[in-house]
Design a protein around this motif. Structure first.
Motif, PDB file in Angstrom:
ATOM      1  N   HIS A  48       7.590   8.148  -7.418  1.00 15.70           N
ATOM      2  CA  HIS A  48       7.551   6.747  -6.998  1.00 15.70           C
ATOM      3  C   HIS A  48       7.859   6.668  -5.510  1.00 15.70           C
ATOM      4  N   ALA A  49       7.489   5.561  -4.903  1.00 17.31           N
ATOM      5  CA  ALA A  49       7.704   5.402  -3.464  1.00 17.31           C
ATOM      6  C   ALA A  49       8.025   3.952  -3.144  1.00 17.31           C
ATOM      7  N   THR A  50       8.901   3.771  -2.184  1.00 17.88           N
ATOM      8  CA  THR A  50       9.185   2.458  -1.623  1.00 17.88           C
ATOM      9  C   THR A  50       8.837   2.514  -0.145  1.00 17.88           C
ATOM     10  N   ALA A  51       8.786   1.360   0.491  1.00 15.54           N
ATOM     11  CA  ALA A  51       8.379   1.333   1.891  1.00 15.54           C
ATOM     12  C   ALA A  51       9.194   0.317   2.665  1.00 15.54           C
ATOM     13  N   SER A  52       9.362   0.601   3.930  1.00 17.43           N
ATOM     14  CA  SER A  52       9.977  -0.340   4.855  1.00 17.43           C
ATOM     15  C   SER A  52       9.047  -0.501   6.049  1.00 17.43           C
TER      16      SER A  52
ATOM     17  N   LEU B  64       0.808  -1.213   0.000  1.00 14.10           N
ATOM     18  CA  LEU B  64       0.000   0.000   0.000  1.00 14.10           C
ATOM     19  C   LEU B  64       0.843   1.264   0.000  1.00 14.10           C
ATOM     20  N   TRP B  65       2.008   1.194   0.603  1.00 13.18           N
ATOM     21  CA  TRP B  65       2.880   2.371   0.691  1.00 13.18           C
ATOM     22  C   TRP B  65       3.867   2.461  -0.472  1.00 13.18           C
ATOM     23  N   SER B  66       3.812   1.529  -1.406  1.00 10.29           N
ATOM     24  CA  SER B  66       4.751   1.507  -2.534  1.00 10.29           C
ATOM     25  C   SER B  66       4.000   1.751  -3.847  1.00 10.29           C
TER      26      SER B  66
END
Length: 230
Positions: A152-156, A100-102
Motif C-alpha cells: 500500500h502507499a500514501t502520498a504527501s 494517483l500516488w496512493s
C-alpha cells in the motif's frame, strides 16, 4: 525481492498519453500547448462559446488545500480517494496527484482501483484521455501479487504550480483556453510505500496533469500530460 508498484510511481508520467487524448486537447487549447510542447495544430471549433474563466483563474503561487478540497475515501471504490468539489485547477491537481500516488491492495481490488480513478475524469469524452490515467495501474496479475504482500502507499503533496510555458502562453493569448478550459499543472510530492514484514520506503514524485475547470463547474481530470518545462 519485493514487488513494487512500478506504474503508479509516475517516474515517466508523459509516456502513456494517448494520441487520441493528445489530439483533442491540442486542438482546443492550441496556443497553450504550442508554447508547452511545440505542437502545430488547428482549433476544432465546436461552437461551444463559453465565457472567459472566472473561478479558474491561474494563481502563480498555487492554492493551498481547503477543507472542501481534501479528498475522502470512497466506500464504493475501496480506499481510492474521492475527487474534491473545487473549481480551482491547482487545488484539484494537487488532490488528483495525491490520489494517483496512493493505493491499498489490502482492501481495494484491481477493478475498484480503476473505478475510483475513473470518478476523477471529465465526462466530456472529447477531452478525456483515460488511457493515460488507467495506464498507471498494474495489470490484475501484478496487483494480486502486490496484494499478497499487503502493499500500500500514501502520498504527501509539497506544492503545485502552473509551468512557466503554460503561464506565458496564457499571457500571450488569454482566449486560447476558453474552448476546453484545460489547465496544465505540475505537482511535486512524496510517495510512501509499505508492505508486510515492515518493508517500505519513501520516494519523491512529480506529475504534470491536464485539468478541466469550466466556469461554474467543479474541476475534473483530463489527462496525465507530457513532461514540459517547469
Amino acid at each position: 525481492m519485493r514487488t513494487r508498484f512500478p506504474n503508479l510511481s509516475l517516474s515517466s508520467y508523459g509516456a502513456g498519453w494517448s494520441a487520441k487524448g493528445r489530439t483533442a486537447i491540442v486542438a482546443c487549447v492550441v496556443a497553450v500547448l504550442l508554447a508547452i510542447a511545440g505542437i502545430v495544430a488547428l482549433l476544432t471549433g465546436d461552437g461551444s462559446g463559453h465565457q472567459a474563466p472566472d473561478t479558474a483563474t491561474p494563481d502563480r503561487a498555487g492554492s493551498p488545500s481547503s477543507p472542501e478540497a481534501t479528498p475522502k475515501p470512497s466506500s464504493g471504490s475501496g480506499s481510492v480517494l474521492k475527487p474534491p468539489q473545487v473549481s480551482e485547477p491547482v487545488t484539484y491537481a494537487k488532490a488528483a496527484a495525491r490520489m494517483l500516488w496512493s493505493y491499498d491492495t489490502r482492501d481495494t481490488s484491481h477493478s475498484q482501483q480503476l473505478a475510483g480513478m475513473r470518478a476523477w475524469m471529465t465526462t466530456e469524452a472529447k477531452y478525456a484521455d483515460w488511457a493515460s490515467v488507467s495506464g498507471q495501474v498494474p495489470d490484475p496479475v501484478l496487483w494480486s501479487r502486490m496484494a499478497d504482500q499487503d502493499q500500500h502507499a500514501t502520498a504527501s503533496v509539497t506544492e503545485g504550480h502552473y509551468p512557466s510555458a503554460f503561464e506565458q502562453a496564457l499571457t500571450d493569448d488569454p482566449t486560447a483556453i476558453t474552448e476546453a478550459y484545460i489547465y496544465v499543472v505540475t505537482v511535486n510530492g512524496k510517495q510512501h510505500i509499505s508492505w508486510n514484514k515492515h518493508g517500505g520506503g519513501t520516494e519523491s514524485r512529480a506529475v504534470t496533469l491536464a485539468v478541466q475547470c469550466r466556469p461554474g463547474h467543479h474541476c475534473s481530470l483530463a489527462a496525465i500530460a507530457p513532461q514540459i518545462t517547469q
